[in-house]
Design a protein around this motif. Structure first.
Motif, short mmCIF file in Angstrom:
data_model
loop_
_atom_site.label_atom_id
_atom_site.label_comp_id
_atom_site.label_asym_id
_atom_site.label_seq_id
_atom_site.Cartn_x
_atom_site.Cartn_y
_atom_site.Cartn_z
N VAL A 380 0.86 -1.20 0.00
CA VAL A 380 0.00 0.00 0.00
C VAL A 380 0.89 1.24 0.00
N GLY A 382 1.43 4.52 1.83
CA GLY A 382 1.00 5.13 3.07
C GLY A 382 2.16 5.53 3.95
N LEU A 387 0.08 3.82 9.95
CA LEU A 387 -0.53 2.50 9.80
C LEU A 387 -0.18 1.60 10.98
N VAL A 458 -7.22 5.85 8.34
CA VAL A 458 -7.61 5.00 7.21
C VAL A 458 -8.27 5.83 6.11
N HIS A 461 -5.89 7.59 4.03
CA HIS A 461 -5.19 6.67 3.13
C HIS A 461 -6.14 6.15 2.05
N ASP A 462 -7.30 6.81 1.87
CA ASP A 462 -8.30 6.44 0.86
C ASP A 462 -8.86 5.05 1.09
N GLY A 463 -8.93 4.63 2.35
CA GLY A 463 -9.47 3.33 2.68
C GLY A 463 -10.72 3.43 3.54
N ILE A 478 -10.55 -3.71 7.62
CA ILE A 478 -9.84 -2.54 7.08
C ILE A 478 -9.53 -2.81 5.62
N LEU A 480 -7.64 -1.19 2.28
CA LEU A 480 -6.72 -0.17 1.80
C LEU A 480 -6.43 -0.40 0.33
#
Length: 486
Positions: A380, A382, A387, A458, A461-463, A478, A480
């Protein structure tokens, strides 16, 4: 009086058409008058030529001894009157009236016959012009028709013999002109009526859609945004109606968005108030504990080493909890005001989660809880520290609120990380609002802000992150976005 478009159009049309009709009528009348003058001029020119030739021939056949008009004037007048059906008067070269023949077959000429007089004192302009060597005619309107008086001087072989004066009936010519003018006026009136009717119908076709648009506009102004105007004219009015419908639909959407925004603002205000109350309550709890123990051990006659040891430990724990809560409140406030600007990099999540699990193993072992990590790792984009904070907080909650002696299972697959643990029953209030600040705090070493901070990290982080409870098990999911391996 209310001046509607239709009234304005009708009044303007009446004024414009009336002025145009008057102008055209006058032009037509003038044209007919000029045409009549030209026709009369042509006729009298022809009459002059014909009668002159006739008299010339008569003089050859009947040569006069001295004066042609005095010797044969009566005969000449009678013949010319019979040939041309007009009154014919003769004047000698001195201006004396000699003779007049009346065309009795023309009643208008007979009825309007005027007594002829010598040139001296004679008011007739055409006769005066003739004695000035000019051929001239005069039109005179009488009650039953129209007369034309024509006079010209007669010269034969350069000798002046006198003047001939003709009186003709031109009633038919001017009657025809009047009929033409009347027919033209009737045509104009019919044209006006036809154009007026057609214009009125067209105006109504234009006004009806406008009235519909006006009524719809009033309804929209009154707050009714579900109005549609249907116009099928295949012209600019239909385009206007379609634009109006689009406009009111846009207004309707905007109003719905405003209502939703209003609801969000109200909800945000409620959340802000609840957050403030929760913060106040959560801060009061450790402060009250610290203050209570401090007051007891601060009394002059206090002498209890066992209680002092207990109070010191409790004050330390509550102080650490208070410090941790303040730090997390500051972190939460910073994240709400500004997005994370920390440096990002490509991160292999499996090693990161294994590292976090190892760090949390000691705390889990105190409750006889094992942590299993399975699945396929992925990359990912990030911030490693943020995280790590997310997974540390999720595993910490699973250890803290899970069942002793159970297992925590972490599964990774296709960008989805699930953390599952056995748990005592979780109230629906907490399940539905798991990421609200202070929703799950018990007041025992927890700030109640961890999952809220996790959600913000999150989201940045576009999740997405979700909390669920089903049949004795808590599942935190979660998701991602993955980064393709280069």
């Amino acid at each position: 009086m209310k001046w509607t478009i239709q009234k304005k159009f009708i009044v303007g049309y009446l004024i414009l058409f009336t002025l145009a009709a008057l102008i055209v009528d006058q032009v037509m009348k003038d044209s007919l008058g000029k045409n009549s003058q030209v026709m009369i001029a042509n006729e009298v020119t022809k009459l002059q030529h014909t009668t002159r030739e006739h008299i010339k021939q008569f003089a050859l056949i009947h040569p006069p001894q001295a004066d042609l008009f005095k010797e044969y004037g009566g005969t000449i007048a009678q013949e010319l009157s019979r040939l041309h059906t007009q009154n014919v008067a003769l004047y000698d070269s001195e201006g004396l009236f000699l003779y007049e023949a009346i065309a009795m077959e023309k009643p208008l000429l007979a009825e309007n016959q005027a007594y002829q007089m010598n040139l001296e004192g004679n008011p007739n302009p055409e006769l005066i012009a003739a004695f000035n060597n000019q051929a001239a005619f005069t039109r005179v309107d009488v009650p039953d028709g129209n007369l034309v008086y024509f006079s010209y001087p007669l010269y034969l072989h350069d000798q002046f013999y006198g003047v001939l004066r003709f009186t003709g009936d031109s009633t038919n010519l001017f009657t025809a002109n009047d009929k033409v003018l009347t027919s033209f006026r009737v045509l104009v009136i019919c044209l006006f009526a036809g154009v007026f009717i057609i214009s009125t119908l067209l105006t109504r076709q234009i006004i009806r859609p406008l009235l519909r648009l006006t009524a719809a506009t009033k309804k929209v102004a009154a707050g009714n945004y579900g109005v549609d105007v249907h116009v099928k004219t295949k012209d600019e009015l239909e385009v206007l109606a379609m634009s109006f419908n689009d406009m009111q639909q846009n207004i309707q959407r905007q109003m719905k968005m405003l209502e939703q925004e209003k609801d969000r603002v109200v909800q945000a205000e409620k959340s802000r108030t609840a957050f403030f109350n929760n913060v106040t309550h959560e801060l009061k709890t450790p402060l009250a504990t610290i203050s209570g123990y401090a007051q007891i051990i601060g009394e002059e006659d206090f002498d209890d080493p066992v209680f002092l040891r207990k109070a010191t430990g409790k004050i330390r724990l509550e102080s650490e909890r208070l410090n941790r809560m303040v730090i997390e409140l500051i972190e939460l406030a910073k994240r709400e005001m500004t997005p994370s600007l920390k440096k990002r990099e490509a991160i292999q999540l499996l090693p990161l989660i294994l590292s976090v699990s190892e760090d949390m193993a000691l705390k889990a072992g105190q409750r006889q809880i094992a942590i299993d990590v399975t699945g396929e790792g992925f990359i990912v984009d990030g911030n490693r520290d943020e995280l790590r904070q997310v997974f540390s907080n999720v595993l910490d909650n699973a250890i803290k609120y899970g069942v002793s002696g159970a297992r925590i299972v972490v599964v990774m697959k296709d960008g989805n990380i699930t953390v599952t643990n056995d748990s005592p029953p979780v109230p629906d209030r907490i399940v539905d609002n798991a990421f609200e600040p202070f929703i799950h705090t018990k007041g025992e070493g927890s700030s109640g802000l961890g999952l809220s901070i996790c959600q913000q990290i999150v989201s940045q982080h576009d999740g997405t992150i979700a909390f669920d409870y089903d049949d004795g098990r808590v599942v935190v999911s979660i998701v991602l976005p993955m980064v393709e391996k280069s």
